[in-house]
Design a protein around this motif. Structure first.
Motif, mmCIF file in Angstrom:
data_model
loop_
_atom_site.group_PDB
_atom_site.id
_atom_site.type_symbol
_atom_site.label_atom_id
_atom_site.label_comp_id
_atom_site.label_asym_id
_atom_site.label_seq_id
_atom_site.Cartn_x
_atom_site.Cartn_y
_atom_site.Cartn_z
ATOM 1 N N ARG A 23 81.227 77.548 44.546
ATOM 2 C CA ARG A 23 81.119 76.275 45.253
ATOM 3 C C ARG A 23 79.854 75.499 44.893
ATOM 4 O O ARG A 23 79.411 74.630 45.617
ATOM 5 N N ILE A 24 79.299 75.809 43.730
ATOM 6 C CA ILE A 24 78.191 75.058 43.158
ATOM 7 C C ILE A 24 78.767 74.279 41.974
ATOM 8 O O ILE A 24 79.407 74.858 41.095
ATOM 9 N N ILE A 25 78.542 72.991 41.939
ATOM 10 C CA ILE A 25 79.058 72.147 40.866
ATOM 11 C C ILE A 25 78.281 72.470 39.594
ATOM 12 O O ILE A 25 77.058 72.314 39.550
ATOM 13 N N ARG A 26 78.991 72.932 38.575
ATOM 14 C CA ARG A 26 78.347 73.279 37.304
ATOM 15 C C ARG A 26 78.557 72.199 36.249
ATOM 16 O O ARG A 26 77.738 72.034 35.355
ATOM 17 N N ASP A 27 79.655 71.453 36.370
ATOM 18 C CA ASP A 27 79.899 70.340 35.463
ATOM 19 C C ASP A 27 80.890 69.404 36.143
ATOM 20 O O ASP A 27 81.712 69.841 36.957
ATOM 21 N N CYS A 28 80.782 68.136 35.842
ATOM 22 C CA CYS A 28 81.720 67.150 36.366
ATOM 23 C C CYS A 28 81.788 65.986 35.397
ATOM 24 O O CYS A 28 80.897 65.816 34.566
ATOM 25 N N ASN A 29 82.835 65.215 35.512
ATOM 26 C CA ASN A 29 82.929 64.047 34.638
ATOM 27 C C ASN A 29 82.429 62.805 35.379
ATOM 28 O O ASN A 29 82.113 62.847 36.570
ATOM 29 N N GLY A 37 79.639 58.189 44.192
ATOM 30 C CA GLY A 37 78.486 57.294 44.126
ATOM 31 C C GLY A 37 77.197 57.962 43.696
ATOM 32 O O GLY A 37 76.106 57.470 44.016
ATOM 33 N N TYR A 38 77.290 59.059 43.002
ATOM 34 C CA TYR A 38 76.109 59.762 42.502
ATOM 35 C C TYR A 38 76.077 59.673 40.988
ATOM 36 O O TYR A 38 77.098 59.426 40.345
ATOM 37 N N SER A 39 74.931 59.948 40.418
ATOM 38 C CA SER A 39 74.884 60.164 38.976
ATOM 39 C C SER A 39 75.288 61.617 38.745
ATOM 40 O O SER A 39 75.184 62.456 39.648
ATOM 41 N N ARG A 40 75.750 61.903 37.556
ATOM 42 C CA ARG A 40 76.158 63.268 37.228
ATOM 43 C C ARG A 40 74.996 64.236 37.456
ATOM 44 O O ARG A 40 75.172 65.323 37.997
ATOM 45 N N SER A 41 73.784 63.838 37.078
ATOM 46 C CA SER A 41 72.618 64.722 37.225
ATOM 47 C C SER A 41 72.299 65.014 38.696
ATOM 48 O O SER A 41 71.671 66.027 38.999
ATOM 49 N N VAL A 44 75.244 68.050 39.388
ATOM 50 C CA VAL A 44 75.289 69.313 38.652
ATOM 51 C C VAL A 44 74.261 70.285 39.216
ATOM 52 O O VAL A 44 73.115 69.912 39.498
ATOM 53 N N ASP A 45 74.714 71.512 39.414
ATOM 54 C CA ASP A 45 73.926 72.611 39.982
ATOM 55 C C ASP A 45 73.592 72.401 41.456
ATOM 56 O O ASP A 45 72.630 72.985 41.968
ATOM 57 N N ARG A 46 74.388 71.588 42.128
ATOM 58 C CA ARG A 46 74.248 71.369 43.573
ATOM 59 C C ARG A 46 75.507 71.842 44.281
ATOM 60 O O ARG A 46 76.601 71.838 43.725
ATOM 61 N N SER A 47 75.382 72.193 45.533
ATOM 62 C CA SER A 47 76.501 72.658 46.349
ATOM 63 C C SER A 47 77.441 71.505 46.701
ATOM 64 O O SER A 47 77.011 70.369 46.902
ATOM 65 N N PHE A 48 78.723 71.825 46.816
ATOM 66 C CA PHE A 48 79.694 70.849 47.297
ATOM 67 C C PHE A 48 79.370 70.403 48.720
ATOM 68 O O PHE A 48 79.849 69.371 49.166
ATOM 69 N N ALA A 49 78.577 71.173 49.447
ATOM 70 C CA ALA A 49 78.290 70.880 50.858
ATOM 71 C C ALA A 49 77.775 69.461 51.063
ATOM 72 O O ALA A 49 78.080 68.828 52.076
#
Length: 185
Positions: A23-29, A37-41, A44-49
């Motif tokens: 449940r930690i975002i490792r990659d996204c498009n 409404g976020y930047s990819r950075s 990445v490496d943040r919780s879905f929470a």
């Protein structure tokens, strides 16, 4: 002549997609980061929470998905998510795990924003009522809901009855229509 195998990088896909471990975002498009409404950075490496209205929603969704994803299965649900600016929106989320026993070890998710309005209603739903109403809106029976969230059929029916009484509804179709215009904050 053999057909070439097509392979795609996650960032090349035209729909909001995310790869996660535990449940930690490792990659996204880009489509995923734009949806929230976020930047990819920032993701990445943040919780879905951080994308849920309340931590309890994150925990409850994890329990439901954990029960249904093992063994390479796919699962989907519909839920309210929160964008970076605080606005809430409905999302349909499809997911699939690659790990045979640990559903969150390696999973990929596809998000689809829904046009269902998120409005403040006169009736405040408990977390459990919202969960049950969401599953009813997916067309599930009380028995299916009870099995999915590990409570008794009688408890599901009790929650449904209280909710329908409070909203002055008479059947499941009215409950689905009413719920599509409600939001519990």
């Amino acid at each position: 002549m053999d057909d070439p195998v097509l392979r795609f990088n996650l960032r090349e896909l035209p729909v909001p997609m995310v790869y996660a471990t535990h449940r930690i975002i490792r990659d996204c498009n880009e489509e995923f980061s734009e949806l929230f409404g976020y930047s990819r950075s920032d993701l990445v490496d943040r919780s879905f929470a951080r994308l849920y209205p309340k931590h309890a929603d994150f925990v409850r969704t994890g329990h439901m998905w954990g029960a249904h994803l093992p063994g390479g299965k796919t699962y989907y649900d519909e839920r309210i998510m929160t964008a970076s600016d605080g606005h809430r929106f409905w999302c349909r989320v499809h997911g699939r795990t690659r790990h045979p026993t640990d559903p969150f070890a390696q999973a990929i998710y596809c998000f689809q924003a829904l046009t269902r309005p998120v409005v403040l209603g006169k009736i405040r739903l408990t977390d459990r009522q919202r969960q049950i109403a969401t599953l009813v809106a997916q067309g599930k029976t009380s028995a299916q809901i009870a099995e999915e969230i590990a409570i008794s059929v009688r408890t599901v029916e009790s929650h449904r009855a209280r909710l329908m009484k409070a909203a002055r509804l008479t059947n499941a179709a009215e409950l689905v229509a009413w719920f599509s215009t409600q939001n519990s904050s």
